[in-house]
Design a protein around this motif. Sequence first.
Motif, short mmCIF file in Angstrom:
data_model
loop_
_atom_site.label_atom_id
_atom_site.label_comp_id
_atom_site.label_asym_id
_atom_site.label_seq_id
_atom_site.Cartn_x
_atom_site.Cartn_y
_atom_site.Cartn_z
N ASN A 112 -67.09 -12.27 47.77
CA ASN A 112 -66.99 -11.50 46.52
C ASN A 112 -66.06 -12.13 45.49
OD1 ASN A 112 -68.84 -9.50 47.36
ND2 ASN A 112 -67.21 -8.53 48.56
N VAL A 113 -65.71 -13.38 45.64
CA VAL A 113 -64.92 -14.10 44.65
C VAL A 113 -65.83 -15.14 44.02
CG1 VAL A 113 -62.94 -15.62 44.25
CG2 VAL A 113 -62.75 -13.72 45.89
N THR A 114 -65.96 -15.09 42.70
CA THR A 114 -66.79 -16.04 41.98
C THR A 114 -65.88 -17.00 41.22
OG1 THR A 114 -68.58 -14.44 41.76
CG2 THR A 114 -68.60 -16.30 40.24
N TYR A 115 -66.10 -18.29 41.43
CA TYR A 115 -65.30 -19.32 40.75
C TYR A 115 -66.16 -20.54 40.51
CZ TYR A 115 -64.71 -21.31 45.47
OH TYR A 115 -64.92 -21.83 46.71
N ASN A 116 -65.67 -21.41 39.63
CA ASN A 116 -66.37 -22.64 39.27
C ASN A 116 -65.74 -23.82 39.97
OD1 ASN A 116 -68.21 -21.55 37.22
ND2 ASN A 116 -66.31 -21.07 36.15
N VAL A 117 -66.58 -24.70 40.51
CA VAL A 117 -66.12 -25.93 41.15
C VAL A 117 -66.44 -27.09 40.23
CG1 VAL A 117 -66.40 -27.48 43.13
CG2 VAL A 117 -66.46 -24.98 43.47
N HIS A 118 -65.43 -27.90 39.97
CA HIS A 118 -65.55 -29.09 39.13
C HIS A 118 -65.18 -30.29 40.00
CE1 HIS A 118 -65.27 -26.26 35.70
NE2 HIS A 118 -64.34 -25.68 36.45
N ILE A 119 -66.02 -31.31 40.01
CA ILE A 119 -65.79 -32.50 40.83
C ILE A 119 -65.60 -33.71 39.92
CG2 ILE A 119 -66.70 -34.02 42.64
CD1 ILE A 119 -66.45 -31.27 43.78
N ASP A 155 -61.20 -21.36 38.73
CA ASP A 155 -61.68 -22.73 38.70
C ASP A 155 -61.02 -23.53 39.81
OD1 ASP A 155 -63.36 -23.23 36.11
OD2 ASP A 155 -61.67 -21.97 35.47
N LEU A 156 -61.83 -24.26 40.56
CA LEU A 156 -61.35 -25.21 41.56
C LEU A 156 -61.74 -26.60 41.07
CD1 LEU A 156 -60.18 -26.07 44.30
CD2 LEU A 156 -62.46 -25.67 45.27
N ILE A 157 -60.72 -27.41 40.79
CA ILE A 157 -60.95 -28.78 40.33
C ILE A 157 -60.70 -29.69 41.53
CG2 ILE A 157 -60.21 -30.61 38.76
CD1 ILE A 157 -59.25 -28.27 36.89
N VAL A 158 -61.69 -30.48 41.88
CA VAL A 158 -61.59 -31.40 43.01
C VAL A 158 -61.60 -32.82 42.45
CG1 VAL A 158 -62.67 -32.23 45.13
CG2 VAL A 158 -62.81 -29.80 44.53
N PHE A 159 -60.52 -33.55 42.74
CA PHE A 159 -60.42 -34.94 42.32
C PHE A 159 -60.49 -35.81 43.56
CE2 PHE A 159 -57.62 -38.67 41.31
CZ PHE A 159 -58.53 -39.32 40.51
N VAL A 160 -61.48 -36.71 43.58
CA VAL A 160 -61.67 -37.63 44.70
C VAL A 160 -61.36 -39.04 44.18
CG1 VAL A 160 -63.27 -38.56 46.41
CG2 VAL A 160 -63.47 -36.15 45.69
#
Length: 156
Positions: A145-152, A116-121
């Motif tokens: 080949n890396v699967t991950y979720n992006v949360h903004i 999981d990649l959490i992006v806080f702006v």
Amino acid sequence: MSSVELIKNIFYNFQDAIKHLTNNRRKNHTVFEINDEYDVQDLSYLILRSIFINLEFENPHFKIGGTNSKVDLMIENEGIDIELKMIKAKDKDEKDFIKQLKIDFIDYAAWNELKDLIVFVYDPFNKTTNRNNLYSLEGQKTIQNVTYNVHIIVSN
């Protein structure tokens, strides 16, 4: 509640909490100023480290093109990266930040354990012309080949 949900909730409430420190200090104490992305990183680290004892600051956990890419905050054992951005008064809008994030997505995929990649702006000057431009970056990504979720999360 999962760690990702907890972190997202913290950032959803960031604007309310930060207003207390920047506007309403007690007994003539100097108000805190948030001038740049480093201030957001430091405050976020302070908040999150009190909950996640294994939170790491600016971890250079991967190398691309001979240089280390650093994620702002990381919880390695849970596969969570946290990227923090601040849109300042001199910035025109969110478009440059979107370009930066697209590059970050590729760099961060070098870490095979990323889940999981959490992006806080943080946008205290309301420069974002359309939040959907940022939210359109959300979702599952597969890069190298890396699967991950992006949360903004966008907050002002």
